[in-house]
Design a protein around this motif. Structure first.
Motif, PDB file in Angstrom:
ATOM      1  N   ALA A 165      10.878 -82.200   8.099  1.00 52.14           N
ATOM      2  CA  ALA A 165       9.850 -83.050   8.684  1.00 52.14           C
ATOM      3  C   ALA A 165      10.165 -83.359  10.135  1.00 52.14           C
ATOM      4  CB  ALA A 165       9.739 -84.345   7.878  1.00 52.14           C
ATOM      5  N   LEU A 166      11.471 -83.701  10.386  1.00 51.07           N
ATOM      6  CA  LEU A 166      11.889 -84.088  11.728  1.00 51.07           C
ATOM      7  C   LEU A 166      11.763 -82.914  12.693  1.00 51.07           C
ATOM      8  CD1 LEU A 166      13.063 -86.260  13.534  1.00 51.07           C
ATOM      9  CD2 LEU A 166      15.348 -85.609  12.771  1.00 51.07           C
ATOM     10  N   VAL A 167      12.250 -81.772  12.195  1.00 51.70           N
ATOM     11  CA  VAL A 167      12.194 -80.580  13.053  1.00 51.70           C
ATOM     12  C   VAL A 167      10.729 -80.275  13.391  1.00 51.70           C
ATOM     13  CG1 VAL A 167      12.575 -78.077  13.122  1.00 51.70           C
ATOM     14  CG2 VAL A 167      14.383 -79.602  12.275  1.00 51.70           C
ATOM     15  N   GLY A 168       9.871 -80.312  12.364  1.00 52.20           N
ATOM     16  CA  GLY A 168       8.462 -80.034  12.583  1.00 52.20           C
ATOM     17  C   GLY A 168       7.860 -80.955  13.628  1.00 52.20           C
ATOM     18  N   LEU A 169       8.222 -82.259  13.526  1.00 50.85           N
ATOM     19  CA  LEU A 169       7.697 -83.259  14.447  1.00 50.85           C
ATOM     20  C   LEU A 169       8.139 -82.966  15.880  1.00 50.85           C
ATOM     21  CD1 LEU A 169       6.017 -85.885  14.405  1.00 50.85           C
ATOM     22  CD2 LEU A 169       8.192 -87.128  14.372  1.00 50.85           C
ATOM     23  N   LEU A 170       9.472 -82.696  16.026  1.00 46.30           N
ATOM     24  CA  LEU A 170      10.010 -82.465  17.358  1.00 46.30           C
ATOM     25  C   LEU A 170       9.389 -81.214  17.972  1.00 46.30           C
ATOM     26  CD1 LEU A 170      13.835 -83.325  16.953  1.00 46.30           C
ATOM     27  CD2 LEU A 170      12.008 -84.744  17.855  1.00 46.30           C
ATOM     28  N   VAL A 171       9.221 -80.201  17.101  1.00 43.85           N
ATOM     29  CA  VAL A 171       8.627 -78.944  17.585  1.00 43.85           C
ATOM     30  C   VAL A 171       7.193 -79.215  18.039  1.00 43.85           C
ATOM     31  CG1 VAL A 171       7.809 -76.644  16.851  1.00 43.85           C
ATOM     32  CG2 VAL A 171      10.112 -77.405  16.282  1.00 43.85           C
ATOM     33  N   SER A 172       6.496 -80.141  17.269  1.00 47.84           N
ATOM     34  CA  SER A 172       5.106 -80.418  17.631  1.00 47.84           C
ATOM     35  C   SER A 172       5.019 -81.101  18.982  1.00 47.84           C
ATOM     36  CB  SER A 172       4.463 -81.310  16.545  1.00 47.84           C
ATOM     37  OG  SER A 172       4.911 -82.618  16.668  1.00 47.84           O
ATOM     38  N   TRP A 173       6.190 -81.803  19.353  1.00 47.06           N
ATOM     39  CA  TRP A 173       6.205 -82.460  20.671  1.00 47.06           C
ATOM     40  C   TRP A 173       6.579 -81.471  21.778  1.00 47.06           C
ATOM     41  CZ3 TRP A 173       9.450 -87.136  18.659  1.00 47.06           C
ATOM     42  CH2 TRP A 173       8.598 -87.989  17.929  1.00 47.06           C
ATOM     43  N   GLY A 174       6.812 -80.136  21.375  1.00 45.61           N
ATOM     44  CA  GLY A 174       7.090 -79.111  22.361  1.00 45.61           C
ATOM     45  C   GLY A 174       8.563 -78.925  22.605  1.00 45.61           C
ATOM     46  N   MET A 175       9.403 -79.506  21.753  1.00 44.08           N
ATOM     47  CA  MET A 175      10.841 -79.408  21.965  1.00 44.08           C
ATOM     48  C   MET A 175      11.370 -78.160  21.291  1.00 44.08           C
ATOM     49  SD  MET A 175      12.193 -83.286  21.539  1.00 44.08           S
ATOM     50  CE  MET A 175      13.702 -83.025  22.402  1.00 44.08           C
ATOM     51  N   GLN A 176      12.490 -77.689  21.853  1.00 49.38           N
ATOM     52  CA  GLN A 176      13.198 -76.601  21.186  1.00 49.38           C
ATOM     53  C   GLN A 176      14.242 -77.269  20.309  1.00 49.38           C
ATOM     54  OE1 GLN A 176      14.763 -74.203  24.355  1.00 49.38           O
ATOM     55  NE2 GLN A 176      12.716 -73.570  25.058  1.00 49.38           N
ATOM     56  N   VAL A 177      14.258 -76.879  19.025  1.00 46.60           N
ATOM     57  CA  VAL A 177      15.100 -77.609  18.065  1.00 46.60           C
ATOM     58  C   VAL A 177      16.078 -76.666  17.395  1.00 46.60           C
ATOM     59  CG1 VAL A 177      15.123 -79.048  16.014  1.00 46.60           C
ATOM     60  CG2 VAL A 177      13.246 -79.233  17.631  1.00 46.60           C
ATOM     61  N   ALA A 178      17.385 -77.038  17.469  1.00 39.98           N
ATOM     62  CA  ALA A 178      18.391 -76.357  16.643  1.00 39.98           C
ATOM     63  C   ALA A 178      18.700 -77.303  15.495  1.00 39.98           C
ATOM     64  CB  ALA A 178      19.637 -76.104  17.480  1.00 39.98           C
TER      65      ALA A 178
END
Lengths: 323, 653
Positions: free
Chosen positions: B536-549
């Motif tokens: 959920a968190l990764v999805g949210l951060l990605v939706s904000w345009g962030m690159q997530v590891a």
């Protein structure tokens, strides 16, 4: 009414007296009635006894002699039932006074009475010595007293005498007697009591012996002590007139005893009963005793013998009477 | 002191009667003796005078002056005689001896006379001198004319006697009497002291005994009892006291035992209660933690879902879903607040701030809810400044106004700030709601208490709001008052200290709004062991345009770094499964990276220790469920700070 009641009272009083006090029934029909001045003074009783005994010895029935005291006699005389007496004998001044003042119709003989007392009664009643009123006086005759001095104290010549108001009338007689007895009389007069000490001192200084004569204003119970002391201090013997003075310190005295007086009265009464009248003069006591205070005499270097002196005096008087 | 009193009293009791009696006796006997002495003196004087009178009788009769003079001289030999005079019947002085201080010219009298000259202590006696009377019981005497003639007084003897010797003897007697009295008194005192000792000692002993018993020393009883002698007059009393002390001791022991038992029972009860409380806290913590994870994920998913394009119907469903999730999250936040307040983990940071900012924020936060409910929320603008902790005050107002909206069906809610003359600012929250009955007004502050919510409708909250408010204002030390009438509404008043406005310190609440969206293309390392939450968190951060590891644990995280990932920010769960906790892992990663990469922790735990530890380590701790908005704001903040620091480091280099 009044008199009846009084007589009843008197009868009652007599009844009481008869069973109690006197022991002798006063016989209203007695011939001799003795009236005593005083029931307490032994001298009157002794004299009355001697008188009674002497009368009985001389044949008077005892029943005829009755005795009464002054108050009872006064009551009897007051009532109408005066005793049926042949003679009254009054012993002492009060009895004499009573009988003299009531005009009893029988002879009255007064005895055991000093001369001065009797003379005073006579003066007050206005009577004289008569066959109805006689007396035997208590005072010794001066001659007898001087004779005693001469016998007992032969060396003492100067006789001192204290005159008082009641004795000074004898001074003249004494002076005569003194000179007759070869005695030198020294006198001092005491009219007031104050004068006694000085008068006595003066008298003592000039006397060898003091003669006391009955005078109550000079010699009485108050003064006698100092008089005797004074004389004793001065080693001057005092010759007196009664045994009481001998006891108090007087070296000797000549006197008549109540018994002797009673006996003399009995003789006079017997004479009256036998029909003789009473003597018309006051009789001197015919019998006497001599009293000596041995202690005082010893201190004064005297050795008087009372009995010897009495006998010597009696002998002397008889001798003198004989001629 | 007490024993001294007893002794004094006993001595007084013994000595006063003694002293009284001895004084009275001495007085009586001395007076009697004085009278006797005086009488003897008088009698002797009279006897001497009479004797002299007797002896001078013949001298006076015979006018023998030398004899009288010798007599007078002889009489002078008698004690106390000061002057002798012999007078004749006319009062003329015949003989005298001695030297009188004064000539006593007594008038001639037939009676005995006497007198006293007090100032010279002299007695004078006059005796008439009368001739001695010798009874002459002869008839001449009784018949005589002068038989009743009074005796002729011869003179008078006057003598003066001095009382000096009698007075001296009286004085001696008085002195000896006083000495004997004092000696007797002393002897009596000694005897009383001696005898009283036998009584006072036991009394003293008993006094001490009682005193020690009073001090609780029951053992003293046995010790003292042993010392007593068999002849102790107070043996019985002592034995009774002994018995009493024994009983007291037993009673005390019994009481102590009972108290110990009761204390033990109480302690057990307390332990039980504490354990129960601990269990409750633990349960709450556990429950909230366990609830947080899925709620957290749910919130993130819903937030992600909302960003996707939908048709109108689905969009409404998603809005409803979002509202439900938010309500659930609020409930969990409330529980979290309570936990933090209970733990004392809330740090008060008091500083001056303007109420206007707070009010704006409040209006924004609750406006939607009021509009939804058809109520009018009025927050009256103000320019007042107060001294307090703005964050906590905001929480308080949020709860109060939220409560007000919740319990108001008609009308509106008013929030005002009023300046008081006392230097205080009153923050007031008015509502026109159902009100609170007086009997409930105390209870509303209790945990989980709700007025008129017997059915426990959870859209009406958990009943924690006022409890949080009360705990917070207590922590801040601000008085909170409530006035309420059922059916008419409620007014809460919170008093805060006012301060002068400081325009240069404008709060930066609204800042977030204006910063540009600078999360895009930034790299975030997400460490989360729970797959659902991570996704959920990764999805949210990605939706904000962030690159997530993303990493499941520490090993994965180190692998990522090893693969060359350089994160701009680290978002880690606190509780991890492979030994490290989030804090340690962040620290290790930062060491590995060689730069202080900004990081934030997320946790479902409400453990106060953890909150403290995070603050110490300088890490922001986000409690699950994390609001997407809040997370975004935090990330933006962290990245901005790190870029500033990086610029400063570059400038320095």
């Amino acid at each position: 009414m009044h008199t009846t009641r009084r007589s009843l009272l008197v009868a009652l009083a007599l009844g009481v007296l008869s069973t109690g006090v006197l022991g002798q029934t006063p016989n209203l029909s007695a011939r001799v009635v003795i009236v005593c001045s005083d029931a307490t003074t032994a001298a009157y009783t002794q004299a009355a006894d001697a008188l009674t005994d002497s009368l009985v010895r001389q044949g008077v029935a005892r029943a005829d002699i009755s005795r009464a005291l002054v108050p009872d006699m006064a009551a009897l005389l007051q009532s109408d039932s005066s005793p049926r007496a042949s003679i009254y004998v009054a012993l002492g001044g009060e009895a004499t006074q009573l009988l003299v003042s009531r005009n009893v119709r029988v002879p009255v003989l007064s005895a055991l009475i000093p001369r001065r007392s009797f003379e005073r009664i006579l003066r007050s009643s206005g009577k004289l010595v008569s066959n109805q009123l006689g007396a035997i006086q208590l005072d010794q005759p001066l001659a007898r007293q001087l004779a005693l001095i001469r016998l007992a104290l032969p060396q003492e010549k100067r006789v001192g005498v204290l005159w008082g108001p009641e004795s000074s009338d004898k001074a003249a007689a004494l002076r005569i007697l003194a000179s007759a007895n070869a005695l030198e009389l020294r006198e001092a007069t005491v009219s007031l009591a104050d004068e006694l000490p000085s008068a006595l001192a003066q008298l003592i200084s000039g006397s060898d012996v003091l003669l006391a004569l009955a005078d109550p204003s000079v010699f009485n119970s108050n003064t006698i002590q100092n008089i005797l002391m004074s004389s004793f201090h001065a080693r001057i013997p005092l010759v007196a007139f009664s045994p009481a003075y001998v006891r108090a310190g007087a070296v000797m005295a000549v006197y008549t005893t109540p018994v002797q007086a009673g006996n003399q009265a009995a003789d006079v009464v017997m004479g009256v009963l036998r029909g003789k009248p009473l003597p018309d003069h006051v009789l001197d006591p015919d019998d006497f005793d001599v009293g000596v205070n041995v202690h005082v005499a010893r201190v004064l270097d005297l050795t008087p013998d009372a009995q010897a002196l009495r006998l010597a005096l009696r002998r002397l008087e008889r001798l003198e009477r004989l001629p | 002191m007490k024993s001294l009193d007893i002794r004094t009293r006993m001595l007084l009791a013994a000595l006063l009667p003694l002293a009284l009696i001895s004084t009275l006796l001495a007085t009586v006997y001395l007076l009697a003796r004085f009278d006797d002495m005086q009488a003897a003196y008088d009698q002797r004087n009279r006897a001497v005078v009479r004797q002299t009178a007797l002896a001078s009788e013949y001298g006076l009769f015979a006018d023998n002056l030398s004899q009288l003079q010798a007599l007078a001289a002889g009489v002078m030999q008698e004690t106390d005689v000061r002057w002798v005079a012999i007078l004749d019947a006319r009062g003329k002085l015949l003989a005298s001896a001695g030297q009188p201080e004064k000539v006593f010219a007594a008038p001639m009298s037939a009676l005995e006379m006497q007198g006293f000259v007090p100032d010279q202590r002299l007695d004078w006696l006059a005796q008439p001198v009368n001739p001695s009377v010798i009874a002459l019981d002869d008839l001449f005497e009784t018949e005589g004319v002068g038989q009743n003639q009074p005796p002729q007084q011869l003179g008078q003897v006057v003598m003066v006697f001095s009382r000096q010797s009698v007075d001296a003897r009286k004085r001696d007697m008085l002195v000896s009497g006083a000495v004997i009295g004092v000696l007797g008194l002393l002897f009596g005192m000694a005897l009383a002291v001696f005898l009283s000792r036998g009584v006072i000692r036991p009394i003293t002993r008993i006094t001490e005994l009682v005193e020690r018993i009073g001090q609780g020393d029951f053992a003293a009883v046995d010790k003292l009892c042993d010392q007593t002698t068999k002849h102790d007059p107070l043996q019985e009393l002592q034995s009774h006291i002994h018995l009493m002390a024994k009983r007291l001791s037993q009673a005390r022991v019994g009481l102590e035992q009972q108290i110990a038992l009761a204390t033990q029972a109480l302690r057990e009860k307390k332990d039980e209660a504490e354990q129960a409380n601990v269990a409750k806290s633990r349960f709450l913590a556990a429950a909230s933690h366990d609830l947080r994870q899925p709620t957290h994920a749910l919130g993130l998913f819903v937030s992600r879902l909302a960003q996707l394009p939908h048709d109108h119907q689905t969009g409404e469903l998603i809005l409803n879903l979002d509202a439900s999730v938010r309500a659930m999250q609020n409930l969990l936040d409330g529980l979290l607040d309570i936990s933090r307040l209970e733990a004392g983990a809330v740090q008060v940071d008091k500083r001056p701030f303007a109420l206007s900012g707070l009010f704006d924020q409040l209006q924004q936060a609750l406006n939607a809810e009021s509009v939804e409910k058809g109520l009018r929320l009025r927050v009256r603008p103000t320019r007042l400044w107060v001294m307090s902790d703005a964050t906590l005050i905001y929480r308080v107002l949020l709860n109060l106004v939220g409560n007000a909206l919740r319990y108001t069906e008609r009308g509106g809610v008013l929030v005002v700030a009023r300046q008081r003359a006392s230097g205080q600012v009153d923050l007031q929250v008015w509502d026109s709601g159902i009100g609170i009955a007086p009997e409930h007004q105390q209870a509303v502050y209790a945990e989980f208490y709700q007025v008129g919510n017997a059915a426990r409708d959870r859209t009406k909250g958990l009943g924690l709001g006022l409890n949080i408010v009360q705990r917070t204002v207590n922590l801040l030390g601000h008085p909170l008052k409530m006035v309420s009438q059922p059916g008419r509404g409620t007014r809460f008043t919170l008093s805060l200290p006012a301060v002068v406005g400081q325009p240069d310190l404008i709060e930066e609440f609204p800042k977030d709004k204006t910063v540009p969206d600078d999360l895009r293309d930034r790299c975030a390392l997400v460490i989360e062991d729970d797959a659902l939450a991570r996704s959920a968190l990764v999805g949210l951060l990605v939706s904000w345009g962030m690159q997530v590891a993303q990493a499941r644990g520490s090993a994965d995280a180190f692998d990522c770094l090893a693969q060359g990932v350089v994160p701009d920010v680290i978002v880690s769960d606190y509780r991890l499964q492979d030994g490290y906790n989030g804090m340690q892992l962040v620290h290790c990663l930062q060491l590995q990276l060689g730069v202080p990469t900004p990081a934030c922790l997320m946790s479902g735990d409400t453990d106060p220790g953890l909150i403290q530890a995070a603050q110490t380590a300088g890490l922001t701790l986000l409690h699950k469920p994390v609001r997407p908005a809040k997370l975004r704001s935090l990330l933006r903040h962290l990245l901005k700070e790190s870029s500033v620091q990086r610029d400063m480091r570059a400038d320095l280099a």
